[in-house]
Design an enzyme around this catalytic site. Sequence first.
Site, PDB file in Angstrom:
ATOM      1  N   ALA A   1      46.815  31.379  48.954  1.00  0.00           N
ATOM      2  CA  ALA A   1      47.377  32.561  49.611  1.00  0.00           C
ATOM      3  C   ALA A   1      46.428  33.114  50.681  1.00  0.00           C
ATOM      4  CB  ALA A   1      47.656  33.637  48.560  1.00  0.00           C
ATOM      5  N   PRO A   2      46.989  33.620  51.788  1.00  0.00           N
ATOM      6  CA  PRO A   2      48.412  33.815  52.093  1.00  0.00           C
ATOM      7  C   PRO A   2      49.093  32.612  52.737  1.00  0.00           C
ATOM      8  CG  PRO A   2      47.094  34.815  53.801  1.00  0.00           C
ATOM      9  CD  PRO A   2      46.120  34.277  52.790  1.00  0.00           C
TER      10      PRO A   2
ATOM     11  N   ASP B   1      47.696  29.487  43.561  1.00  0.00           N
ATOM     12  CA  ASP B   1      47.037  30.790  43.679  1.00  0.00           C
ATOM     13  C   ASP B   1      47.296  31.582  42.410  1.00  0.00           C
ATOM     14  OD1 ASP B   1      45.668  32.281  46.191  1.00  0.00           O
ATOM     15  OD2 ASP B   1      46.581  33.753  44.844  1.00  0.00           O
TER      16      ASP B   1
ATOM     17  N   ASP C   1      45.300  29.823  37.699  1.00  0.00           N
ATOM     18  CA  ASP C   1      43.883  30.003  37.992  1.00  0.00           C
ATOM     19  C   ASP C   1      43.254  28.644  38.278  1.00  0.00           C
ATOM     20  OD1 ASP C   1      41.173  30.537  38.044  1.00  0.00           O
ATOM     21  OD2 ASP C   1      41.163  31.707  36.189  1.00  0.00           O
TER      22      ASP C   1
ATOM     23  N   CYS D   1      35.068  32.622  53.663  1.00  0.00           N
ATOM     24  CA  CYS D   1      34.958  33.480  54.857  1.00  0.00           C
ATOM     25  C   CYS D   1      33.780  34.433  54.652  1.00  0.00           C
ATOM     26  CB  CYS D   1      36.263  34.228  55.124  1.00  0.00           C
ATOM     27  SG  CYS D   1      36.873  35.202  53.734  1.00  0.00           S
TER      28      CYS D   1
END
Length: 440
Positions: A269-270, A289, A318, A390
């Site tokens: 996701a997303p 997800d 998970d 990220c």
Amino acid sequence: MPESPHSPALSDQLLAAARAIRAVLGGQSLSEALESSPAALRPAAQALSFHAMRRLGHARAVRERLVPRRPPERLVEALILLGLSLLEASLRQAEGADQPPGTPIYTAHTLVHQLVEAAAADRRTRPAKNLINAVLRRYGRERAALNAALADTPEAVWNHPGWWIDTVRTAWPDDWQTILTAADQAPPMALRANVRRIDRDTLQTRLNAAGLDARPAGADGLILGTPRPVRNIPGYTEGWWSVQDLSAQQAARLLPLQDGMRVLDACAAPGGKTAHLLERHTLRLTALDSDAQRLGRVGENLQRLGLESPDVCLRCADAARPGDWWDGQPYEAILADVPCTASGVVRRHPDIRWLRRADDLARTAESQAGIVDALWPLLAPGGHLLYATCSIFPQEGEWQIAAFLDRHPEARRMPAPGHILPGNPDDGDGFYFALLRKPA
């Protein structure tokens, strides 16, 4: 930021922004808080609250000097912090200093008056309207002396928590100032052409013909000169493009794929990277997800882009517990874009720096290690796992992979960018990529 004849009153905009800031001060994400704003106020509330988050360190340090005891009502504090951040920007511009594009600018008189009006409109802040007026006017008078007194306060100078500043400075001693400065700039809006429906050059031509300044960036990307609401950009409903940062666009090209492969997108996701994988190849893909609501967005994105297929499966589970969902058949490629502190995308989500705590790093690193250790046995011999975050923190990037290779000496590290650090406004977000191959 002048008001149009049909825009809500500035005082209403300021109050909506202050309510969102109050939510962040209480631990809620800014995006969630803004969803509660009335639709007519949401764009202005977002612009104002984003600015306040980017200047919160300075504003909070000033508030502590002028009002040493924090107001018991958080909405009062939020109005003061918002006012101080806006007043500082407006006074700097009045002095001739350049401000980042999109900075909300008002005259000092208008700003103070409208903030007092905003305070008067809410019963929780009405008793403090005189305090708000006095604090802002005093800052206007004593600004030079107050700012000079804060010159040695890192949080006020760099607008990040002290632990964050220390972590970045230790990790990147030659780049830390550039990284922190970049975090306070509004990011570009980057699009990724859906090559199953349109090539990048044709998309650029059509956007330019519609009056949008779109220029090529990366392999499949375009940067818009001015961000727009997605539904105001040609081709949204047709699925011509997706919004995706340039750094994130690298994932689908880094993972070696061929048509027909069995692939796992482990933290999907997303769905931006999921879609990019499917745009480039015909795959037997599982998008996994643990958040059912966010997984629903993956499905919506794939539908809009025309990428739904019987070979694409969405699973809510998970990634660190394969026993709950894995069918025992190995994957030839795995994308593990694992949860992290999101320190690399702070310019897009400026509240992140104020919501994170120093001990979050250890928790996310432990979670990341658990995920990649759980996924590694699912990879077929000769297959590749692309680890991505990220984050600019090495604890979630280079240190994480070094520890993984110690635990799994059979893994082979393949060429990949490693840490990507934000710098120039048109650069991609901060990111980390490591490509690992399992011996055949």
